[in-house]
Design a protein around this motif. Structure first.
Motif, short mmCIF file in Angstrom:
data_model
loop_
_atom_site.label_atom_id
_atom_site.label_comp_id
_atom_site.label_asym_id
_atom_site.label_seq_id
_atom_site.Cartn_x
_atom_site.Cartn_y
_atom_site.Cartn_z
N LEU A 86 -9.36 2.08 -8.99
CA LEU A 86 -9.40 2.73 -7.68
C LEU A 86 -8.22 2.28 -6.83
O LEU A 86 -7.57 3.10 -6.16
N LYS A 87 -7.92 0.98 -6.84
CA LYS A 87 -6.76 0.49 -6.10
C LYS A 87 -5.48 1.18 -6.59
O LYS A 87 -4.63 1.57 -5.79
N LYS A 88 -5.35 1.30 -7.91
CA LYS A 88 -4.17 1.96 -8.48
C LYS A 88 -4.10 3.41 -8.06
O LYS A 88 -3.02 3.92 -7.70
N ALA A 89 -5.24 4.09 -8.07
CA ALA A 89 -5.25 5.51 -7.70
C ALA A 89 -4.83 5.69 -6.25
O ALA A 89 -4.07 6.62 -5.93
N ARG A 90 -5.29 4.83 -5.38
CA ARG A 90 -4.91 4.95 -3.97
C ARG A 90 -3.42 4.70 -3.80
O ARG A 90 -2.75 5.38 -3.01
N ALA A 91 -2.89 3.71 -4.51
CA ALA A 91 -1.45 3.44 -4.45
C ALA A 91 -0.66 4.61 -5.02
O ALA A 91 0.39 5.00 -4.47
N ASP A 92 -1.15 5.19 -6.11
CA ASP A 92 -0.46 6.34 -6.71
C ASP A 92 -0.47 7.54 -5.78
O ASP A 92 0.52 8.28 -5.69
N TYR A 93 -1.58 7.72 -5.06
CA TYR A 93 -1.64 8.83 -4.11
C TYR A 93 -0.63 8.62 -2.98
O TYR A 93 0.09 9.56 -2.59
#
Length: 373
Positions: A22-29
């Protein structure tokens, strides 16, 4: 031990450690690598898994863990019409650590129409069952007001709202709109998270912040009135609670001092049903301020820290619960961690397994103390 609404004998404050994906997804967004739809799907999957874990742990409240937020407070504030996201030159200075720099600025009249958190709640609501109720956590109105006057924010706030009373009335009305929309979506449990009172507890910090220009009483009365204005005409079956701590960021803290300076304002006069309070270490003071809590209200004792993976001694926690009983009847007391596990997405310094171990301890102690309740 189950009843239809919070607080529960064993409870939690609301935020949980974010999974790495989830942390990675938010950073990717944020970096433009994935779409908003892709991020939402990952958030939905993470929240679904979290709620299953909350139920498996035997808890009666369910939350989204604040998984759709970067901050416990700012993301909600950015959801208001008339408020925009800004970055300051520096963050808040916690004990030994600086927070990230996000903040808010007024860009027009404030109102709460079509707030995105209503849809966020609906996602959690679908998972309610005969043993659980969905809780929505929000920063308190006073927290929004305080952020609008944080450092250089004040100049911009006064530009849009030269009439200070209109600002208070608009903030309160915006909250009433969101509360009404949440209620219409089936929400019966809202928690105001409020660190403004924590700075009043720290007299050294307060003197430094105000430079003796504003009396604590004046500001405390203003914050109390604003919070209560936001709760005017709430439905009788809507439970409103509040969580008050002294800061929680990456296992650090912002202020120190017992609740005595604010007890006669907050405990005696805020129109909430229960107080979730921080009592996990010496910074929190003693239980004497609880003498101001009205007989019809409950107190959730935050005696287990979310800042450290070390498990508390069960007998010591039981003894402290009985110490608090000198000021609040045992039947009006509950137990929880002192705060969430991840007030901001960085999270506290413990693992997910250690987080659940903490909650298992809270449940075990509560069942021991209130076995016949």
């Amino acid at each position: 031990m189950y009843k239809k609404n919070a607080p529960f004998r064993y409870d939690f404050v609301g935020s949980f450690l974010r999974p790495e994906n989830l942390k990675k997804a938010r950073a990717d967004y944020e970096a433009g690598k994935i779409s908003a739809e892709a991020l939402t799907q990952i958030e939905n999957e993470a929240i679904t898994a979290l709620i299953a874990k909350q139920k498996a742990a035997g808890y009666h409240g369910i939350t989204d863990g604040e998984f759709r937020r970067s901050y416990w407070h700012l993301d909600f504030m950015w959801g208001f019409n008339g408020i925009e996201h800004i970055e300051l030159d520096h963050g808040y200075f916690f004990h030994g650590e600086e927070t990230t720099h996000g903040s808010i600025a007024i860009s027009g009249d404030i109102d709460g129409k079509n707030h995105p958190f209503v849809e966020h709640f609906k996602f959690v609501k679908q998972f309610e069952d005969d043993n659980t109720v969905a809780r929505q956590t929000l920063p308190a109105p006073a927290q929004l007001y305080a952020e609008l006057f944080r450092e250089k924010n004040g100049k911009n706030t006064r530009k849009y709202y030269p009439d200070g009373e209109k600002l208070i009335q608009d903030i309160a009305a915006a909250y009433r709109t969101v509360i009404a929309d949440l209620y219409a979506a089936g929400c019966r449990n809202i928690q105001f998270d409020d660190c403004t009172w924590g700075m009043f507890c720290d007299q050294k910090y307060w003197r430094s912040r105000q430079n003796a220009e504003v009396e604590l009483t004046e500001i405390a009365e203003k914050y109390l009135r604003l919070n209560n204005l936001a709760l005017e005409n709430k439905p009788a079956d809507l439970v409103i609670t509040t969580h008050v701590c002294r800061g929680n960021y990456h296992s650090t803290w912002a202020s120190s001092g017992g609740y005595e300076p604010i007890a006669s304002f907050l405990f005696a006069n805020e129109n909430v049903d229960a107080f979730y309070l921080e009592f996990d270490d010496d910074r929190s003071g003693d239980f004497k301020p609880l003498r101001f809590v009205p007989k019809n209200k409950k107190v959730v004792l935050g005696l287990v820290t979310s800042k450290s993976p070390v498990l508390e001694d069960e007998a010591a926690i039981v003894a402290r619960i009985h110490e608090a009983e000198a000021f609040v009847p045992l039947d009006n007391l509950c137990l929880s961690p002192q705060c969430g596990f991840a007030s901001c997405e960085i999270g506290n310094k413990l693992t997910e397994e250690e987080q659940w171990n903490k909650l298992a301890l809270v449940k075990e102690i509560a069942e021991r103390v209130w076995q016949d309740k």
